[in-house]
Design an enzyme around this catalytic site. Structure first.
Site, PDB file in Angstrom:
ATOM      1  N   GLU A  43      32.827  49.624  35.763  1.00 56.44           N
ATOM      2  CA  GLU A  43      31.368  48.486  35.434  1.00 56.44           C
ATOM      3  C   GLU A  43      31.260  46.994  36.527  1.00 56.44           C
ATOM      4  O   GLU A  43      30.445  46.302  35.763  1.00 56.44           O
ATOM      5  CB  GLU A  43      30.996  48.102  34.214  1.00 56.44           C
ATOM      6  CG  GLU A  43      33.119  47.161  33.881  1.00 56.44           C
ATOM      7  CD  GLU A  43      32.585  47.062  32.257  1.00 56.44           C
ATOM      8  OE1 GLU A  43      31.258  47.259  32.266  1.00 56.44           O
ATOM      9  OE2 GLU A  43      33.613  46.650  31.875  1.00 56.44           O
ATOM     10  N   PRO A  65      38.666  47.915  40.489  1.00 52.93           N
ATOM     11  CA  PRO A  65      37.771  48.042  40.029  1.00 52.93           C
ATOM     12  C   PRO A  65      37.826  47.913  38.797  1.00 52.93           C
ATOM     13  O   PRO A  65      39.038  47.458  38.269  1.00 52.93           O
ATOM     14  CB  PRO A  65      37.650  49.977  40.112  1.00 52.93           C
ATOM     15  CG  PRO A  65      38.612  50.179  41.548  1.00 52.93           C
ATOM     16  CD  PRO A  65      39.698  49.620  41.193  1.00 52.93           C
ATOM     17  N   LYS A  66      36.751  47.303  37.950  1.00 53.39           N
ATOM     18  CA  LYS A  66      37.014  47.230  36.063  1.00 53.39           C
ATOM     19  C   LYS A  66      36.596  48.676  35.597  1.00 53.39           C
ATOM     20  O   LYS A  66      35.404  48.622  36.009  1.00 53.39           O
ATOM     21  CB  LYS A  66      35.912  45.709  36.202  1.00 53.39           C
ATOM     22  CG  LYS A  66      36.149  45.524  35.274  1.00 53.39           C
ATOM     23  CD  LYS A  66      35.363  43.682  34.895  1.00 53.39           C
ATOM     24  CE  LYS A  66      35.490  43.585  33.454  1.00 53.39           C
ATOM     25  NZ  LYS A  66      35.487  44.419  32.363  1.00 53.39           N
ATOM     26  N   PHE A  67      37.364  48.173  34.700  1.00 56.49           N
ATOM     27  CA  PHE A  67      36.899  49.999  33.934  1.00 56.49           C
ATOM     28  C   PHE A  67      36.340  49.235  32.688  1.00 56.49           C
ATOM     29  O   PHE A  67      36.418  48.537  32.336  1.00 56.49           O
ATOM     30  CB  PHE A  67      38.633  51.220  33.448  1.00 56.49           C
ATOM     31  CG  PHE A  67      39.158  51.177  34.696  1.00 56.49           C
ATOM     32  CD1 PHE A  67      38.998  52.749  34.831  1.00 56.49           C
ATOM     33  CD2 PHE A  67      39.770  50.727  35.815  1.00 56.49           C
ATOM     34  CE1 PHE A  67      39.924  53.367  36.123  1.00 56.49           C
ATOM     35  CE2 PHE A  67      40.456  51.650  36.587  1.00 56.49           C
ATOM     36  CZ  PHE A  67      40.122  52.679  36.824  1.00 56.49           C
TER      37      PHE A  67
END
Length: 295
Positions: free
Chosen positions: A169, A23-25
């Site tokens: 995101e 996941p892209k934080f």
């Protein structure tokens, strides 16, 4: 200064053997450097921001000496990450940072280990570095945590569709056999939001107190747009960039802002670059997420 790995944007989810998905934080890139005696926190630009995150610096003292981590600092609020609160933390003075650390505690989502107990592991494949990272951080627990990872593209696709509600995101995609690509766009990123880089051709307000940015987006008819109001942290950063250009007075021009008519602004030549979130050419105005001082 540690040169961090970067990611190239893609429009669809990459699939194939030997890929890993994270996941892209939506936070601030942060390198944690644990020396034999203390901890230094470095932003992607190379700026030292240790004083802004005393809670993370204190937690990182648990790491072995001569260890370097790469990751993202985030602040959770109401069950999701809040980028505005990260900006607030990052812009705080040392005195204010101690107060904010209690009210808005930061979390560190680590996604790579570059050095472990004095051993440089950047040349090792990602799969091995990931195992070292998990073994290192799981016994410690929050606020230092490894980001989730999967090699299952179907699970990654589910993350992509469901995690934005938590402030995630998008996804970052890496090859399992890949060395750490320092300073290069060796990873891939798939964003869920309409985020893009824009040229900053000017700003409204004064050089000491910019209020909004005048942007040209990379798509469309290149008509300048006025951004939504800048956060306090971004006002400070833009003012510093303007001041660094010297004492020359910027030229004045006008731009049409929806709902306001012609608005005067000060031009920037050459332009800056900024990462913005923008869904429509009419409404709402582009939201400036951060300056891209690395471009």
């Amino acid at each position: 200064m540690i040169r961090v790995a970067l990611a190239a944007p893609v429009r669809t989810l990459p699939r194939g053997a030997g890929l890993a998905y994270e996941p892209k934080f939506d936070g601030h890139r942060l390198v944690v450097l644990r020396s034999a005696t203390d901890v230094t926190l470095q932003a992607r630009s190379g700026r030292i921001v240790t004083s802004a995150f005393p809670d993370l610096a204190a937690a990182a003292l648990q790491l072995p000496a001569d260890t370097v981590l790469d990751g993202e600092v985030v602040v959770w609020h109401a069950g999701r990450t809040d980028f505005a609160l990260v900006q607030r933390r990052a812009a705080a003075t040392a005195a204010r940072a101690a107060v904010l650390a209690q009210r808005l505690p930061a979390s560190y989502a680590a996604f790579d280990v570059l050095e472990l107990a004095g051993l440089d592991v950047r040349a090792r494949p990602y799969e091995r570095r990931r195992a070292l990272l998990v073994d290192l951080l799981l016994p410690l627990g929050p606020p230092l945590q490894p980001v989730p990872m999967t090699t299952d593209p179907e699970l990654a696709a589910t993350w992509y569709e469901t995690l934005p509600a938590s402030g995630i995101e998008g996804l970052v995609v890496k090859r399992l056999d890949q060395a750490y690509p320092a300073g290069r766009r060796g990873w891939q990123k798939l964003r869920h939001t309409d985020v893009r880089d824009a040229a900053v051709v000017g700003y409204t307000g004064t050089p000491r107190r910019p209020l909004a940015l005048v942007l040209v987006l990379p798509v469309g008819d290149e008509t300048p747009l006025v951004s939504s109001p800048l956060t306090a942290a971004l006002r400070t950063e833009v003012a510093a960039e303007v001041a660094a250009r010297g004492a020359a007075s910027p030229a004045l021009a006008t731009v049409t802002a929806i709902g306001f008519g012609d608005v005067p602004f000060r031009t920037l030549d050459p332009p800056l670059a900024a990462e913005v979130r923008h869904t429509s050419a009419r409404h709402p105005p582009p939201e400036v997420l951060r300056l891209r001082t690395d471009l």
